[in-house]
Write a protein that holds these residues in place. Structure first.
Motif, PDB file in Angstrom:
ATOM      1  N   UNK A 196       0.828  -1.208   0.000  1.00  0.00           N
ATOM      2  CA  UNK A 196       0.000   0.000   0.000  1.00  0.00           C
ATOM      3  C   UNK A 196       0.863   1.259   0.000  1.00  0.00           C
ATOM      4  N   UNK A 197       1.979   1.238   0.740  1.00  0.00           N
ATOM      5  CA  UNK A 197       2.868   2.398   0.743  1.00  0.00           C
ATOM      6  C   UNK A 197       3.481   2.620  -0.643  1.00  0.00           C
ATOM      7  N   UNK A 202       4.895   5.507  -4.507  1.00  0.00           N
ATOM      8  CA  UNK A 202       5.803   5.157  -5.593  1.00  0.00           C
ATOM      9  C   UNK A 202       6.456   3.804  -5.373  1.00  0.00           C
ATOM     10  N   UNK A 203       6.544   3.036  -6.422  1.00  0.00           N
ATOM     11  CA  UNK A 203       7.052   1.672  -6.323  1.00  0.00           C
ATOM     12  C   UNK A 203       8.531   1.601  -5.940  1.00  0.00           C
ATOM     13  N   UNK A 205      10.179   3.588  -3.810  1.00  0.00           N
ATOM     14  CA  UNK A 205      10.526   4.173  -2.507  1.00  0.00           C
ATOM     15  C   UNK A 205      11.105   3.134  -1.560  1.00  0.00           C
ATOM     16  N   UNK A 206      10.398   2.025  -1.352  1.00  0.00           N
ATOM     17  CA  UNK A 206      10.806   1.003  -0.386  1.00  0.00           C
ATOM     18  C   UNK A 206      11.431  -0.162  -1.125  1.00  0.00           C
ATOM     19  N   UNK A 207      12.675  -0.427  -0.808  1.00  0.00           N
ATOM     20  CA  UNK A 207      13.400  -1.503  -1.475  1.00  0.00           C
ATOM     21  C   UNK A 207      13.357  -2.767  -0.621  1.00  0.00           C
ATOM     22  N   UNK A 208      13.169  -3.901  -1.248  1.00  0.00           N
ATOM     23  CA  UNK A 208      13.193  -5.183  -0.561  1.00  0.00           C
ATOM     24  C   UNK A 208      14.629  -5.676  -0.436  1.00  0.00           C
ATOM     25  N   UNK A 216      14.649   2.165   3.002  1.00  0.00           N
ATOM     26  CA  UNK A 216      14.404   3.356   2.181  1.00  0.00           C
ATOM     27  C   UNK A 216      15.734   4.078   2.038  1.00  0.00           C
ATOM     28  N   UNK A 217      16.080   4.472   0.828  1.00  0.00           N
ATOM     29  CA  UNK A 217      17.324   5.204   0.604  1.00  0.00           C
ATOM     30  C   UNK A 217      18.505   4.289   0.343  1.00  0.00           C
TER      31      UNK A 217
END
Length: 217
Positions: A196-197, A202-203, A205-208, A216-217
């Protein structure tokens, strides 16, 4: 943010837990000193709210044990003991702040936000990354100046990732931050919040971090 609340008064403890949860904190509440110390030593908390008059083990002894074992979690002492020597003793043992009962909930919330900023080496309130700005005080998120509506749990996930900007955060740590100990967690609940985030912000933003968690970042 995950808070350990050590308070033996059932009415005050229940009221504090409810108020802190409304502020967006995940609260694990313990009613005696020994269980509070065991939890603080064995788990990762972002803040500790510590009453001094705890049964089983006095709050000052809990604090002493935490600092002796190099646990540097921020500690706010919350107590009815307002004598100068009690305040001095608590601060000398390593407390980060001191608030006497009775107290105002808004002041407590402001002091907790201040402790969080200091513990992360920040003097400002906003958590910012690229076009995203998260304000813990108002529990609001903006992207490029546009307000983004998040659920409370989505907000908690994003806040913790931004507070650990550039660092990989484990799945377990995120779950503990969002849910605490006393909540049943669905096997894919965290993934739903991450999904949801990404949809809202934006796809990319959060990296797996495969096999570990997210960053993030």
């Amino acid at each position: 943010m995950r808070v350990l609340l050590a308070e033996d008064d059932p009415l005050l403890g229940d009221g504090l837990k409810t108020a802190l949860q409304a502020e967006g904190y995940t609260v694990d509440w313990f009613k005696d000193g020994r269980h509070s110390l065991h939890a603080a030593l064995g788990e990762a908390f972002d803040l500790v709210i510590l009453d001094l008059g705890l049964p089983g083990l006095d709050g000052l002894e809990v604090l002493r044990a935490l600092r002796d074992r190099k646990k540097d979690v921020p500690v706010l002492i919350l107590t009815a003991r307002d004598a100068l020597d009690d305040r001095v003793k608590g601060l000398d043992l390593g407390a980060d702040d001191y608030l006497t009962k009775p107290f105002d909930l808004d002041e407590l919330a402001a002091r907790l936000r201040s402790l969080i900023r200091r513990s992360h080496g920040r003097g400002v309130t906003l958590l910012e990354y690229e076009a995203i700005a998260l304000d813990p005080a108002t529990r609001s998120v903006k992207q490029g100046g546009r307000e983004v509506e998040l659920t409370l749990k989505e907000f908690k996930v994003l806040r913790y990732l931004l507070e650990n900007l550039g660092k990989a955060v484990s799945r377990r740590r995120l779950e503990e931050t969002v849910y605490g100990w006393d909540t049943e967690i669905g096997s894919n609940a965290l993934e739903v919040h991450i999904h949801n985030l990404r949809k809202k912000l934006g796809q990319k933003l959060i990296k797996t971090v495969r096999g570990f968690g997210y960053r993030v970042g």
